[in-house]
Structures are given as C-alpha cells and as structure tokens.
Design a protein around this motif. Structure first.
Motif, PDB file in Angstrom:
ATOM      1  N   PRO A  28      10.373  -4.396  -6.691  1.00 39.72           N
ATOM      2  CA  PRO A  28      10.744  -5.596  -7.454  1.00 39.72           C
ATOM      3  C   PRO A  28      11.519  -6.633  -6.646  1.00 39.72           C
ATOM      4  O   PRO A  28      11.301  -7.837  -6.796  1.00 39.72           O
ATOM      5  CB  PRO A  28      11.615  -5.027  -8.580  1.00 39.72           C
ATOM      6  CG  PRO A  28      11.172  -3.621  -8.731  1.00 39.72           C
ATOM      7  CD  PRO A  28      10.761  -3.152  -7.370  1.00 39.72           C
ATOM      8  N   ALA A  43       0.528   2.405  -5.117  1.00 40.41           N
ATOM      9  CA  ALA A  43      -0.757   1.775  -4.787  1.00 40.41           C
ATOM     10  C   ALA A  43      -1.752   2.832  -4.314  1.00 40.41           C
ATOM     11  O   ALA A  43      -2.918   2.844  -4.737  1.00 40.41           O
ATOM     12  CB  ALA A  43      -0.552   0.716  -3.703  1.00 40.41           C
ATOM     13  N   VAL A  68       7.037 -12.498  -2.258  1.00 36.82           N
ATOM     14  CA  VAL A  68       5.578 -12.313  -2.244  1.00 36.82           C
ATOM     15  C   VAL A  68       4.897 -13.389  -3.096  1.00 36.82           C
ATOM     16  O   VAL A  68       3.895 -13.984  -2.683  1.00 36.82           O
ATOM     17  CB  VAL A  68       5.204 -10.890  -2.732  1.00 36.82           C
ATOM     18  CG1 VAL A  68       3.742 -10.815  -3.129  1.00 36.82           C
ATOM     19  CG2 VAL A  68       5.523  -9.861  -1.655  1.00 36.82           C
ATOM     20  N   ASN A 102       4.108   5.412 -14.522  1.00 34.47           N
ATOM     21  CA  ASN A 102       5.165   6.381 -14.186  1.00 34.47           C
ATOM     22  C   ASN A 102       4.695   7.294 -13.057  1.00 34.47           C
ATOM     23  O   ASN A 102       3.505   7.326 -12.721  1.00 34.47           O
ATOM     24  CB  ASN A 102       5.668   7.152 -15.419  1.00 34.47           C
ATOM     25  CG  ASN A 102       4.668   8.134 -15.978  1.00 34.47           C
ATOM     26  OD1 ASN A 102       3.534   8.213 -15.535  1.00 34.47           O
ATOM     27  ND2 ASN A 102       5.083   8.898 -16.968  1.00 34.47           N
ATOM     28  N   VAL A 129       4.455  -4.075  -4.736  1.00 32.71           N
ATOM     29  CA  VAL A 129       5.655  -4.081  -3.885  1.00 32.71           C
ATOM     30  C   VAL A 129       6.878  -3.792  -4.759  1.00 32.71           C
ATOM     31  O   VAL A 129       6.815  -3.867  -5.988  1.00 32.71           O
ATOM     32  CB  VAL A 129       5.837  -5.438  -3.166  1.00 32.71           C
ATOM     33  CG1 VAL A 129       4.741  -5.642  -2.138  1.00 32.71           C
ATOM     34  CG2 VAL A 129       5.906  -6.591  -4.149  1.00 32.71           C
ATOM     35  N   GLY A 177       0.830  -1.219   0.000  1.00 32.56           N
ATOM     36  CA  GLY A 177       0.000   0.000   0.000  1.00 32.56           C
ATOM     37  C   GLY A 177       0.853   1.252   0.000  1.00 32.56           C
ATOM     38  O   GLY A 177       0.524   2.224   0.675  1.00 32.56           O
ATOM     39  N   ALA A 196       5.400  -3.915 -10.700  1.00 36.23           N
ATOM     40  CA  ALA A 196       6.830  -3.921 -10.362  1.00 36.23           C
ATOM     41  C   ALA A 196       7.667  -3.782 -11.625  1.00 36.23           C
ATOM     42  O   ALA A 196       7.486  -4.533 -12.587  1.00 36.23           O
ATOM     43  CB  ALA A 196       7.187  -5.206  -9.635  1.00 36.23           C
ATOM     44  N   ALA A 197       8.592  -2.835 -11.602  1.00 34.36           N
ATOM     45  CA  ALA A 197       9.429  -2.596 -12.778  1.00 34.36           C
ATOM     46  C   ALA A 197      10.330  -3.798 -13.040  1.00 34.36           C
ATOM     47  O   ALA A 197      10.894  -4.380 -12.113  1.00 34.36           O
ATOM     48  CB  ALA A 197      10.271  -1.345 -12.556  1.00 34.36           C
TER      49      ALA A 197
HETATM   50  N1  LIG Z   1       6.860   5.031  -7.741  1.00 35.35           N
HETATM   51  C1  LIG Z   1       6.981   5.036  -9.066  1.00 35.35           C
HETATM   52  O1  LIG Z   1       7.110   6.029  -9.722  1.00 35.35           O
HETATM   53  C2  LIG Z   1       6.907   3.764  -9.858  1.00 35.35           C
HETATM   54  C3  LIG Z   1       6.930   3.826 -11.255  1.00 35.35           C
HETATM   55  C4  LIG Z   1       6.858   2.629 -11.970  1.00 35.35           C
HETATM   56  C5  LIG Z   1       6.763   1.439 -11.298  1.00 35.35           C
HETATM   57  N2  LIG Z   1       6.754   1.430  -9.940  1.00 35.35           N
HETATM   58  C6  LIG Z   1       6.689   0.158  -9.270  1.00 35.35           C
HETATM   59  O2  LIG Z   1       5.670   0.186  -8.293  1.00 35.35           O
HETATM   60  C7  LIG Z   1       6.038  -0.668  -7.235  1.00 35.35           C
HETATM   61  C8  LIG Z   1       5.775   0.031  -5.940  1.00 35.35           C
HETATM   62  O3  LIG Z   1       6.545   1.232  -5.914  1.00 35.35           O
HETATM   63  P1  LIG Z   1       6.253   2.365  -4.832  1.00 35.35           P
HETATM   64  O4  LIG Z   1       7.046   3.535  -5.240  1.00 35.35           O
HETATM   65  O5  LIG Z   1       4.789   2.500  -4.592  1.00 35.35           O
HETATM   66  O6  LIG Z   1       6.956   1.665  -3.547  1.00 35.35           O
HETATM   67  P2  LIG Z   1       6.658   1.883  -2.011  1.00 35.35           P
HETATM   68  O7  LIG Z   1       6.077   3.224  -1.750  1.00 35.35           O
HETATM   69  O8  LIG Z   1       7.908   1.466  -1.279  1.00 35.35           O
HETATM   70  O9  LIG Z   1       5.508   0.809  -1.706  1.00 35.35           O
HETATM   71  C9  LIG Z   1       5.724  -0.556  -1.534  1.00 35.35           C
HETATM   72  C10 LIG Z   1       5.016  -0.974  -0.236  1.00 35.35           C
HETATM   73  O10 LIG Z   1       5.009  -2.405  -0.167  1.00 35.35           O
HETATM   74  C11 LIG Z   1       5.227  -2.754   1.199  1.00 35.35           C
HETATM   75  N3  LIG Z   1       5.654  -4.141   1.316  1.00 35.35           N
HETATM   76  C12 LIG Z   1       6.925  -4.634   1.464  1.00 35.35           C
HETATM   77  N4  LIG Z   1       6.883  -5.973   1.568  1.00 35.35           N
HETATM   78  C13 LIG Z   1       5.582  -6.358   1.496  1.00 35.35           C
HETATM   79  C14 LIG Z   1       4.912  -7.595   1.545  1.00 35.35           C
HETATM   80  N5  LIG Z   1       5.587  -8.739   1.677  1.00 35.35           N
HETATM   81  N6  LIG Z   1       3.572  -7.615   1.433  1.00 35.35           N
HETATM   82  C15 LIG Z   1       2.876  -6.459   1.286  1.00 35.35           C
HETATM   83  N7  LIG Z   1       3.460  -5.248   1.233  1.00 35.35           N
HETATM   84  C16 LIG Z   1       4.795  -5.190   1.336  1.00 35.35           C
HETATM   85  C17 LIG Z   1       6.270  -1.766   1.624  1.00 35.35           C
HETATM   86  O11 LIG Z   1       6.400  -1.729   3.030  1.00 35.35           O
HETATM   87  P3  LIG Z   1       7.870  -1.423   3.639  1.00 35.35           P
HETATM   88  O12 LIG Z   1       8.167  -0.009   3.315  1.00 35.35           O
HETATM   89  O13 LIG Z   1       7.698  -1.694   5.103  1.00 35.35           O
HETATM   90  O14 LIG Z   1       8.835  -2.367   2.972  1.00 35.35           O
HETATM   91  C18 LIG Z   1       5.727  -0.464   1.029  1.00 35.35           C
HETATM   92  O15 LIG Z   1       4.801   0.155   1.903  1.00 35.35           O
HETATM   93  C19 LIG Z   1       7.517  -1.036  -7.443  1.00 35.35           C
HETATM   94  O16 LIG Z   1       7.621  -2.374  -7.852  1.00 35.35           O
HETATM   95  C20 LIG Z   1       7.970  -0.118  -8.524  1.00 35.35           C
HETATM   96  O17 LIG Z   1       8.902  -0.765  -9.391  1.00 35.35           O
HETATM   97  C21 LIG Z   1       6.817   2.561  -9.205  1.00 35.35           C
END
Ligand SMILES: NC(=O)c1ccc[n+]([C@@H]2O[C@H](COP(=O)([O-])OP(=O)(O)OC[C@H]3O[C@@H](n4cnc5c(N)ncnc54)[C@H](OP(=O)(O)O)[C@@H]3O)[C@@H](O)[C@H]2O)c1
Length: 279
Positions: A77, A17, A83, A125, A75, A13, A101-102
C-alpha cells in the motif's frame, strides 16, 4: 472454466501476485504466456518465473500497461501512490486496473488516475497462496459488470470470491484478511495446552492443526451450522461439555469477536492513512 482472451499483467510480482498468477494458469483461466509481470526485485522476478514458467517478465510498469489490458496492482500500500503517479499517463479506457492493496479506497485511486478509469478493489487473504483464499471485491464507479465477472474468475482460481459494497471491505479485512492470524493463535493455544497435558509437542501441533482443518471441513461438507455440529459432539456429563464450560467461563467467543472488531476498526483507520506497511 471459460478461458480469458486478455493478457493479465501483474504490477508487482511478489507473493500475492505469484499466487494469483499461478492459480489463474492452473485453473485454465489463462495460459502461462498470457501472464506478464513487472517487478524491480530480481528475487521476486525469479520466484515468479519458477511458479509461472511461461510468463513474460516486462521491464518497467509502462511497458506492462502497453502489453496488458487487465493489470493487477500488487504492490504494498505505501508504494501505491508513487505507482499510480507513474502509470497515470499510460492508463486509457482499454485498461481494467485491479488493486489488491489493503486499505486504499477506490476514490483515492481514482483521483490519481484519468477520469473514467475502470477500477476494482480486492481484499484477498493469505490462504490464496494455497488455493483456499476467501476474497471480496468492490467495483469502482466506471467499472463494467463484465469487469466484475473477470475479477471473480481470477479470484476463484485461488479460492472463494464475493462482490461486496466497498464500505464492507473493512469488515472483510477484520474477518477474512486478519482471520488466519486468529486461527493460528487458536492452533497455537491447542498445541501449547496439549503439550502441557503431556503430549509430545510435535504430535500436539499435528493434532491441533488437523483438528482445525477437520472442523472447517465438517462445516463445509455437512452444511450444518457450527452450533448443530457442536451439539452433536457434546453429550451431557462428557468431556466436551466440560471443555465448553471453561471456554464460556473464559469468554473464548468474546475474545474472537473482539479480535475481528479491532481488526475491522484498524482497517477503517488505515483507509485514511496508507503510509504504513500493514496488510
Ligand atoms: N500477502 C497477503 O496475505 C495479502 C493479503 C491481502 C492483501 N495483500 C496486499 O497485496 C499486496 C502485495 O502484497 P504481497 O504480500 O504480495 O507483497 P510483496 O511480496 O512484497 O510483493 C510486492 C512486490 O512489489 C514490488 N514492487 C515494489 N515497488 C514496485 C514498483 N514501483 N513497481 C512494481 N513492483 C514493485 C516489490 O519489490 P521490492 O520487494 O523490491 O520492493 C515486491 O516484489 C499488498 O498491497 C498487500 O496489502 C496481501
């Protein structure tokens, strides 16, 4: 927009998300009470609830799969293999799994899940966070056409979304995934030079940002090509033509192209190695 009947589960989350969940509710695709999320981080859970007030927080990923047929894997990558191993026993034919996940190929995810698991891989993005995302997605071999439509609806709640063949997702990453960083560099360079030319730094930053935003809006609103719009603001002997001569001399376009090419290549390399924290 047609309302979804299914619940949407967010496994993870975090930032992305939360943006997607909020977009889905704000666009009317689902009500807040159709959103579920599981995340071990208390901070992430709190932010998620602030942004999506009626969402239900679920204790653990297996509970999430029990309560939602459509599950977004959001989550990082490097967490994904663990997971997938954790949830594989709870995944059945009623589930659609959508990975954001990228760099993790569909085939790799499919190998960790029961045969015929319906999977979709998405490359979003960061401008999704402000409702201006540019996302692409690819369907796994077991996914249905309706699954693609649902994913498109979810992504369109936070911007634009296009289906592509999976091999193109590296180029999507190089252009749209990493692209905001290149544009930030352009905004920064405009600001630095505006300041060097005598403008107060704050004013230069505002002018630079609004100029980039305005130019993008002009392309969208007029539906003219960047080349046509450029020609319209370039008069012989004028200021813009002088600036463009310097841009060409310094190979500005070559630098931007090289950035997209390098990011695309890195995405392809990371496809075989997801022990990294890269986006
Ligand atoms: N942000 C971007 O711009 C972007 C762009 C393209 C793709 N993405 C992809 O989107 C995904 C998420 O990115 P984000 O930026 O949203 O990351 P984020 O803010 O770090 O969110 C990921 C969340 O997942 C939680 N988590 C860790 N292990 C888990 C588990 N086993 N079960 C359930 N939740 C768990 C994390 O908690 P903890 O912090 O406690 O570990 C964190 O709250 C990534 O794979 C990324 O490659 C992101």
């Amino acid at each position: 927009m047609a309302r979804l009947t299914q619940n949407l589960g967010f496994l993870g989350g975090g930032r992305m998300a939360t943006a997607l969940a909020r977009g889905c509710v704000q666009s009317g695709l689902v009500s807040g009470s159709q959103i579920l999320a599981a995340d071990p981080s208390a901070e992430a859970r709190q932010t998620f609830l602030q942004q999506v007030p009626d969402a239900k927080l679920v204790d653990g990923n297996e509970h999430l799969l029990a309560a939602a047929d459509v599950v977004l894997l959001a989550v990082k990558p490097q967490v994904m293999p663990a997971v997938l191993a954790e949830i594989a026993g709870a995944v059945s034919e009623r589930h659609l799994l959508i990975s954001i996940a990228a760099g993790i190929p569909l085939q790799k995810m499919a190998r960790a899940l029961p045969p015929q698991t319906r999977l979709v891989r998405v490359m979003p993005n960061t401008p999704c966070l402000v409702g201006l995302g540019a996302s692409c997605f690819s369907l796994g071999t077991a996914a249905h056409r309706d699954d693609g439509r649902l994913v498109q609806q979810v992504l369109e709640s936070v911007g634009l979304a296009f289906p592509v063949e999976e091999h193109l997702l590296d180029a999507v990453t190089g252009l749209a995934g990493s692209g905001p960083a290149f544009v930030y560099s352009v905004i920064e360079a405009l600001t630095v030079e505006g300041t060097a030319q005598g403008l107060p730094a704050e004013l230069a930053a505002l002018l630079a940002t609004q100029t980039v935003r305005g130019a993008a809006e002009m392309v969208l609103a007029t539906q003219q090509s960047p080349a046509e719009l450029r020609a319209q603001v370039t008069s012989p002997g004028g200021t813009t033509v002088a600036g463009l001569a310097a841009w060409e001399h310094q190979q500005g376009a070559t630098a931007v192209r090289a950035a997209v090419a390098a990011a695309t290549q890195r995405s392809a390399e990371l496809g075989g190695d997801h022990q990294n924290g890269a986006q």
